[in-house]
Design a protein around this motif. Structure first.
Motif, PDB file in Angstrom:
ATOM      1  N   VAL A 166      -8.914  31.712  43.445  1.00  0.00           N
ATOM      2  CA  VAL A 166      -7.956  32.583  43.822  1.00  0.00           C
ATOM      3  C   VAL A 166      -6.844  32.505  43.944  1.00  0.00           C
ATOM      4  O   VAL A 166      -6.540  31.322  44.217  1.00  0.00           O
ATOM      5  CB  VAL A 166      -8.686  33.269  44.819  1.00  0.00           C
ATOM      6  N   GLU A 167      -5.410  33.000  43.417  1.00  0.00           N
ATOM      7  CA  GLU A 167      -4.141  33.526  43.092  1.00  0.00           C
ATOM      8  C   GLU A 167      -3.506  34.529  43.183  1.00  0.00           C
ATOM      9  O   GLU A 167      -4.344  35.207  43.372  1.00  0.00           O
ATOM     10  CB  GLU A 167      -3.742  32.431  41.396  1.00  0.00           C
ATOM     11  N   PRO A 168      -2.813  34.616  43.661  1.00  0.00           N
ATOM     12  CA  PRO A 168      -1.753  32.927  44.804  1.00  0.00           C
ATOM     13  C   PRO A 168      -2.247  32.231  45.926  1.00  0.00           C
ATOM     14  O   PRO A 168      -3.570  32.491  46.410  1.00  0.00           O
ATOM     15  CB  PRO A 168      -0.134  33.425  44.801  1.00  0.00           C
ATOM     16  N   VAL A 169      -2.228  31.513  46.114  1.00  0.00           N
ATOM     17  CA  VAL A 169      -2.313  30.679  47.226  1.00  0.00           C
ATOM     18  C   VAL A 169      -2.668  31.055  49.000  1.00  0.00           C
ATOM     19  O   VAL A 169      -3.370  31.082  49.270  1.00  0.00           O
ATOM     20  CB  VAL A 169      -2.070  29.053  47.262  1.00  0.00           C
ATOM     21  N   GLU A 170      -1.609  32.623  48.920  1.00  0.00           N
ATOM     22  CA  GLU A 170      -1.428  33.178  49.921  1.00  0.00           C
ATOM     23  C   GLU A 170      -2.969  33.976  49.928  1.00  0.00           C
ATOM     24  O   GLU A 170      -3.549  33.724  51.148  1.00  0.00           O
ATOM     25  CB  GLU A 170      -0.350  33.757  50.314  1.00  0.00           C
ATOM     26  N   ARG A 171      -3.573  34.534  49.097  1.00  0.00           N
ATOM     27  CA  ARG A 171      -4.837  34.951  48.597  1.00  0.00           C
ATOM     28  C   ARG A 171      -5.768  34.301  49.402  1.00  0.00           C
ATOM     29  O   ARG A 171      -7.054  34.887  49.649  1.00  0.00           O
ATOM     30  CB  ARG A 171      -4.721  35.877  47.840  1.00  0.00           C
ATOM     31  N   ALA A 172      -5.744  32.870  48.595  1.00  0.00           N
ATOM     32  CA  ALA A 172      -7.204  32.154  48.899  1.00  0.00           C
ATOM     33  C   ALA A 172      -7.146  31.523  50.205  1.00  0.00           C
ATOM     34  O   ALA A 172      -8.299  31.504  50.576  1.00  0.00           O
ATOM     35  CB  ALA A 172      -6.932  30.141  48.145  1.00  0.00           C
ATOM     36  N   PRO A 201      -8.615  32.095  61.472  1.00  0.00           N
ATOM     37  CA  PRO A 201      -9.570  31.351  62.217  1.00  0.00           C
ATOM     38  C   PRO A 201     -10.894  32.671  62.081  1.00  0.00           C
ATOM     39  O   PRO A 201     -11.972  31.202  62.703  1.00  0.00           O
ATOM     40  CB  PRO A 201      -8.677  31.465  63.368  1.00  0.00           C
ATOM     41  N   ASP A 202     -11.041  33.387  61.662  1.00  0.00           N
ATOM     42  CA  ASP A 202     -12.373  34.286  62.043  1.00  0.00           C
ATOM     43  C   ASP A 202     -13.292  34.554  60.668  1.00  0.00           C
ATOM     44  O   ASP A 202     -14.476  35.084  61.193  1.00  0.00           O
ATOM     45  CB  ASP A 202     -11.845  35.345  63.274  1.00  0.00           C
ATOM     46  N   GLU A 203     -13.145  33.780  60.224  1.00  0.00           N
ATOM     47  CA  GLU A 203     -13.727  33.854  58.135  1.00  0.00           C
ATOM     48  C   GLU A 203     -14.287  32.019  58.489  1.00  0.00           C
ATOM     49  O   GLU A 203     -15.139  31.877  59.333  1.00  0.00           O
ATOM     50  CB  GLU A 203     -12.462  34.600  57.426  1.00  0.00           C
ATOM     51  N   MET A 204     -13.845  31.608  57.219  1.00  0.00           N
ATOM     52  CA  MET A 204     -14.175  30.892  56.623  1.00  0.00           C
ATOM     53  C   MET A 204     -13.906  29.420  57.351  1.00  0.00           C
ATOM     54  O   MET A 204     -11.978  29.342  57.773  1.00  0.00           O
ATOM     55  CB  MET A 204     -14.395  31.234  54.900  1.00  0.00           C
ATOM     56  N   HIS A 205     -13.816  28.561  57.238  1.00  0.00           N
ATOM     57  CA  HIS A 205     -13.744  26.955  57.577  1.00  0.00           C
ATOM     58  C   HIS A 205     -13.251  26.379  56.578  1.00  0.00           C
ATOM     59  O   HIS A 205     -11.852  25.910  56.734  1.00  0.00           O
ATOM     60  CB  HIS A 205     -14.368  26.295  58.413  1.00  0.00           C
ATOM     61  N   GLN A 206     -13.026  26.310  55.214  1.00  0.00           N
ATOM     62  CA  GLN A 206     -13.004  25.538  54.670  1.00  0.00           C
ATOM     63  C   GLN A 206     -12.737  26.678  52.875  1.00  0.00           C
ATOM     64  O   GLN A 206     -13.420  27.670  53.180  1.00  0.00           O
ATOM     65  CB  GLN A 206     -13.391  24.169  53.932  1.00  0.00           C
ATOM     66  N   ALA A 207     -11.758  26.066  52.552  1.00  0.00           N
ATOM     67  CA  ALA A 207     -12.108  26.905  50.720  1.00  0.00           C
ATOM     68  C   ALA A 207     -11.376  25.782  50.167  1.00  0.00           C
ATOM     69  O   ALA A 207     -11.117  25.253  49.794  1.00  0.00           O
ATOM     70  CB  ALA A 207     -11.146  28.138  50.738  1.00  0.00           C
ATOM     71  N   PHE A 208     -11.921  25.621  48.586  1.00  0.00           N
ATOM     72  CA  PHE A 208     -12.003  24.493  48.046  1.00  0.00           C
ATOM     73  C   PHE A 208     -10.751  24.514  47.399  1.00  0.00           C
ATOM     74  O   PHE A 208     -10.113  25.767  47.152  1.00  0.00           O
ATOM     75  CB  PHE A 208     -12.705  24.800  46.734  1.00  0.00           C
ATOM     76  N   ASN A 209      -9.666  23.932  46.652  1.00  0.00           N
ATOM     77  CA  ASN A 209      -8.337  23.531  46.921  1.00  0.00           C
ATOM     78  C   ASN A 209      -8.114  23.730  45.062  1.00  0.00           C
ATOM     79  O   ASN A 209      -8.391  22.711  44.658  1.00  0.00           O
ATOM     80  CB  ASN A 209      -7.876  22.831  47.347  1.00  0.00           C
ATOM     81  N   LEU A 211      -0.425  22.601  52.020  1.00  0.00           N
ATOM     82  CA  LEU A 211      -0.925  22.588  53.050  1.00  0.00           C
ATOM     83  C   LEU A 211       0.096  23.925  54.094  1.00  0.00           C
ATOM     84  O   LEU A 211       0.169  23.891  54.897  1.00  0.00           O
ATOM     85  CB  LEU A 211       0.266  20.991  53.571  1.00  0.00           C
ATOM     86  N   GLU A 212       0.982  24.257  53.526  1.00  0.00           N
ATOM     87  CA  GLU A 212       2.511  25.331  53.553  1.00  0.00           C
ATOM     88  C   GLU A 212       1.297  26.717  54.122  1.00  0.00           C
ATOM     89  O   GLU A 212       1.329  26.825  54.985  1.00  0.00           O
ATOM     90  CB  GLU A 212       3.566  25.603  52.409  1.00  0.00           C
ATOM     91  N   ALA A 213       0.856  26.846  53.544  1.00  0.00           N
ATOM     92  CA  ALA A 213      -0.371  27.423  53.142  1.00  0.00           C
ATOM     93  C   ALA A 213      -1.047  27.659  53.879  1.00  0.00           C
ATOM     94  O   ALA A 213      -2.072  28.811  54.808  1.00  0.00           O
ATOM     95  CB  ALA A 213      -0.800  28.119  51.858  1.00  0.00           C
ATOM     96  N   ALA A 214      -2.316  26.938  54.300  1.00  0.00           N
ATOM     97  CA  ALA A 214      -3.380  25.897  54.718  1.00  0.00           C
ATOM     98  C   ALA A 214      -2.978  26.080  56.442  1.00  0.00           C
ATOM     99  O   ALA A 214      -3.202  26.442  57.348  1.00  0.00           O
ATOM    100  CB  ALA A 214      -4.038  25.158  54.715  1.00  0.00           C
ATOM    101  N   ASP A 215      -1.005  25.864  56.534  1.00  0.00           N
ATOM    102  CA  ASP A 215      -1.264  25.377  58.497  1.00  0.00           C
ATOM    103  C   ASP A 215      -0.810  27.315  58.271  1.00  0.00           C
ATOM    104  O   ASP A 215       0.058  27.091  59.920  1.00  0.00           O
ATOM    105  CB  ASP A 215      -0.166  24.868  57.968  1.00  0.00           C
ATOM    106  N   LEU A 216      -0.763  28.385  57.431  1.00  0.00           N
ATOM    107  CA  LEU A 216       0.212  29.711  58.040  1.00  0.00           C
ATOM    108  C   LEU A 216      -1.408  30.522  58.722  1.00  0.00           C
ATOM    109  O   LEU A 216      -1.346  31.589  59.460  1.00  0.00           O
ATOM    110  CB  LEU A 216       0.810  30.189  56.636  1.00  0.00           C
ATOM    111  N   VAL A 217      -2.275  29.360  58.645  1.00  0.00           N
ATOM    112  CA  VAL A 217      -3.590  30.521  59.443  1.00  0.00           C
ATOM    113  C   VAL A 217      -4.158  29.849  60.095  1.00  0.00           C
ATOM    114  O   VAL A 217      -5.291  29.490  60.162  1.00  0.00           O
ATOM    115  CB  VAL A 217      -4.820  30.732  58.133  1.00  0.00           C
ATOM    116  N   GLY A 218      -3.598  28.425  59.727  1.00  0.00           N
ATOM    117  CA  GLY A 218      -4.382  27.063  60.592  1.00  0.00           C
ATOM    118  C   GLY A 218      -5.548  26.173  60.161  1.00  0.00           C
ATOM    119  O   GLY A 218      -6.522  26.283  61.263  1.00  0.00           O
TER     120      GLY A 218
END
Length: 579
Positions: A302-308, A314-322, A343-350
C-alpha cells in the motif's frame, strides 16, 4: 583520514526495554517446501523444520514465520488452501505441527503462521459446493460470482486482470451443462476470491484463528491483507493489476489528475475486519502481559506510507511489512528517505516499523543488489536474462543487512539469507512451478529462483537438505560452498556475520532504541545513532559512495560487514561503532 559527525535531532524516540516482544523482534521466515526434508521425498516438511530449530536458536532469532503448510493442491505452492484446519500430507500431520510449536517454544522461539484470507483453493469444499449450486445461492455468496456482460453473458463482469497475468475472471459451466456465471480470482484461476461482505466468511475465519491460537501459535502473517474488500460495484480498472495497486493510478482519470486507489486493493472496509481479529487475539492475553501478546502482521502493498500504517493502528494489526524499504534503490538518499518516512509514519500510530530485504516473493537481495542501481526489480531472473554481479551483490547484501539490523523496530529475515544465498538465476524454464510464469505467457520468470531448497552440508546429497537430489526445485552448484557447515565457525563468513549482528542487536537492545541522523559524512553515507533510554548509543554508518570514509577518533568498531581498509570504511560496507 577521519570524519566528524553531529546529530540533527531525534527522528524516533527510544522505547522502554520492557516493550512488547513484537516491537523489536527478529522474525525468520521459513518456506516449508525448501527448509529441510525429513522424509526424503525432495520436499521440505514440518519434521524437517523441527529437527533444525536449534540452528535458529543459535542464530539468535526471536520467532519464525511459516509459509502455508495447509491442505492444498499446491497450484500456488500452498497459497491455494483447501482446508485451513489441517496439514497437507506433503508436510506432515497436525501432530507434527503441534510438535513443531512445542519444540520452538521450548527453545525460546515464537511461531507465526501464514493466513490466506483473500481466496481459497478451487478444491476447497466451499467452492466445490458453489459449483454445484445455483446462481444466487448461499453457497455462491461466499465467493465473488457475477453474471457476465453482453447479451449472452459471454464477457467477463469487468476488465480486471490477474496479478499473475491474464483475466481475473473465469466462467463456470452450470449443473445443466450451460455456460454460467463468472468468478473472480485476483491471482490464479485455482484461487477464487472470497466475498468478505458475507458474514459467513467472516465467521469462518474467526474459527480458523481460534483453531491455531488454541494450538499455541503466537500470531499470523496475513497474506494480501489489503485485498479482502473490493470497491462497491466492481468498477473497471484501466491499469495493470499489480500488488501495489493503490499507487499505479487510473488512466481513465487523465494524466493531469491524481491517481485513485485500485478498486481491488486497500478499501477502507478491511479495517473493520482486522479490528475484529485484534479483539479476538487480545482475548488470549487477558492479563495484558506484553510477553504473551499474539500478533497480526499485514502483507499490505500500500502507498502512500500513511495508508500503509493505518493497518497498524492500536486496535488493528501489530505490524505491517515495510515494502518501501525492500524496494529502495541502493543509494544513500533513497535509504535515508525511506527510513525517515517509515519511522515518522509508524510513530503517528504508535506502531513499530518493520524492516525486510528478502522474502519468498522477490529476488533475493544478494542477487537483486548485484543488478545496476536504479534498475526496476525483476520478477525473477532466468537463463538468458542479464545476470547480477554476484560479488557486488553479496557485498551490498551484507552491508544492507548490517544497516537494517541496526535500525529500531522489528526485522524479518528470509531463510538462507544468513548464508548469502543468491537466487537460482539460471533455473531452467522447464522446471518452473510459479503460476506467474505460465499466466504471463513466459514473460515473467516468477518467484521460483528465491524458493530453492536451503543447503545445510556441502558434501552431502542435496547439500544436506534431504536424501535425494531430486528436490522439488533443483539447487545451483554454488549452494554447496555456501552450506551451513561450510560457514559455521569461519571468520568473515556471512553466517558468522549474521550471528554477530543478531547477538549484538539483542545485547545492546537496538530494537527499542531511538534514532538520530548524523551529518558530516557526505551525501553518499547513511549515518545514524541508535540510543536507548539510558543514553547508551551505537553509531551505524553505511558507505554507498566511491571513496572510503574515515571514522571519528576514539571509536570502537563493533562489527563491519566487510573488512576495513587502513581504518576507513570502504565502498558498500556498513559498520557499527561505539564511543
Amino acid at each position: 583520514m577521519t570524519s566528524s559527525s553531529s546529530p540533527v535531532g531525534t527522528l524516533h524516540p527510544a522505547e522502554p526495554h520492557a516493550a512488547a516482544w513484537w516491537r523489536h523482534a527478529v522474525i525468520y521466515q521459513i518456506y516449508p517446501r525448501s527448509w529441510a526434508d525429513g522424509n526424503g521425498d525432495g520436499v521440505g516438511d514440518l519434521p524437517g523444520i523441527t529437527a533444525r530449530l536449534p540452528y535458529l536458536r543459535d542464530l539468535g532469532v526471536d520467532a519464525v514465520w511459516l509459509s502455508p503448510f495447509y491442505v492444498s493442491p499446491m497450484a500456488d505452492a500452498g497459497y491455494d488452501v483447501a482446508d485451513y484446519l489441517d496439514v497437507d500430507p506433503l508436510f506432515g500431520t497436525l501432530a507434527d505441527a503441534d510438535a513443531l510449536i512445542g519444540t520452538a517454544h521450548d527453545l525460546g522461539i515464537r511461531v507465526i503462521v501464514d493466513l490466506v484470507p483473500n481466496h481459497t483453493s478451487d478444491a476447497h469444499a466451499w467452492f466445490q459446493e458453489a459449483l454445484t449450486a445455483a446462481p444466487g445461492s448461499p453457497e455462491r455468496a461466499r465467493y465473488v460470482f457475477r453474471d457476465g456482460r453482453g447479451a449472452d453473458g459471454g464477457l467477463p463482469p469487468n476488465n480486471w486482470q490477474s496479478v499473475f497475468g491474464g483475466p481475473a475472471w473465469t466462467r463456470v459451466t452450470e449443473a445443466d451443462g450451460s455456460p454460467g456465471q463468472w468468478y473472480l480470482h485476483l491471482f490464479d484461476s485455482t484461487q477464487p476470491d472470497l466475498d468478505w461482505a458475507n458474514p459467513v466468511v467472516r465467521d469462518m475465519f474467526l474459527d480458523v484463528l481460534r483453531f491455531w491460537l488454541d494450538r499455541g501459535v503466537d500470531g499470523f502473517r496475513v497474506d494480501v491483507a489489503h485485498g479482502l474488500v473490493k470497491a462497491h460495484g466492481l468498477p473497471d480498472w484501466t491499469e495493470r493489476t499489480g500488488m501495489l495497486g493503490s499507487a499505479e493510478g487510473s488512466l481513465s482519470e487523465g494524466a493531469d489528475q491524481a491517481p485513485t486507489r485500485a478498486p481491488m486493493w486497500d478499501q477502507d472496509g478491511v479495517h473493520e475486519i482486522y479490528r475484529g481479529w485484534r479483539r479476538l487475539l487480545d482475548s488470549y492475553n487477558p492479563g495484558d502481559d506484553p510477553a504473551a501478546d499474539r500478533i497480526l502482521c499485514a502483507e499490505a502493498w500500500v502507498e502512500p506510507v500513511e495508508r500503509a500504517v493505518a493497518y497498524t493502528r492500536p486496535d488493528e494489526m501489530h505490524q505491517a511489512f515495510n515494502f518501501g524499504f525492500l524496494e529502495s534503490p541502493w543509494t544513500a538518499a533513497s535509504l535515508r528517505t525511506v527510513i525517515t518516512e517509515s519511522l515518522e509514519a509508524a510513530d503517528l500510530v504508535g506502531a513499530p516499523s518493520t524492516w525486510v530485504l528478502s522474502n519468498h516473493d522477490v529476488v533475493r537481495h544478494a542477487s537483486r543488489l548485484g543488478l545496476p542501481v536504479g534498475q526496476r526489480r525483476p520478477n525473477g531472473i532466468g537463463e538468458g536474462d542479464p545476470q547480477p554481479n554476484a560479488v557486488i551483490g553479496l557485498r551490498r547484501a551484507r552491508a544492507a543487512t548490517t544497516l537494517m539490523l541496526g535500525l529500531p523496530g522489528s526485522s524479518y529475515l528470509y531463510q538462507g539469507e544468513e548464508l548469502g544465498l543468491p537466487d537460482h538465476t539460471a533455473l531452467p524454464d522447464e522446471v518452473r512451478q510459479d503460476p506467474t510464469f505460465a499466466r504471463s505467457g513466459h514473460e515473467e520468470r516468477g518467484r521460483d529462483g528465491c524458493r530453492v531448497p536451503v543447503p545445510w552440508e556441502g558434501g552431502r546429497t542435496a547439500y544436506g537438505f534431504g536424501d535425494t537430489w531430486d528436490t522439488w526445485l533443483p539447487q545451483p552448484e554454488i549452494y554447496g560452498a555456501l552450506a551451513v557447515d561450510r560457514q559455521a565457525g569461519v571468520a568473515g563468513s556471512t553466517l558468522e556475520l549474521y550471528r554477530r549482528l543478531l547477538g549484538l542487536r539483542r545485547t545492546l537492545d537496538l530494537g527499542v532504541g531511538g534514532l538520530t541522523w548524523l551529518t558530516g559524512y557526505g551525501e553518499d553515507v547513511v549515518a545514524f545513532r541508535n540510543t536507548d533510554q539510558e543514553g547508551r548509543s551505537v553509531t551505524v554508518l553505511a558507505n554507498l559512495g566511491p571513496d572510503p570514509v574515515g571514522l571519528p577518533e576514539g571509536v570502537e568498531v563493533l562489527v563491519s560487514s566487510a573488512p576495513m581498509v587502513d581504518e576507513t570504511v570502504p565502498t558498500d560496507v556498513t559498520v557499527w561503532l561505539r564511543d
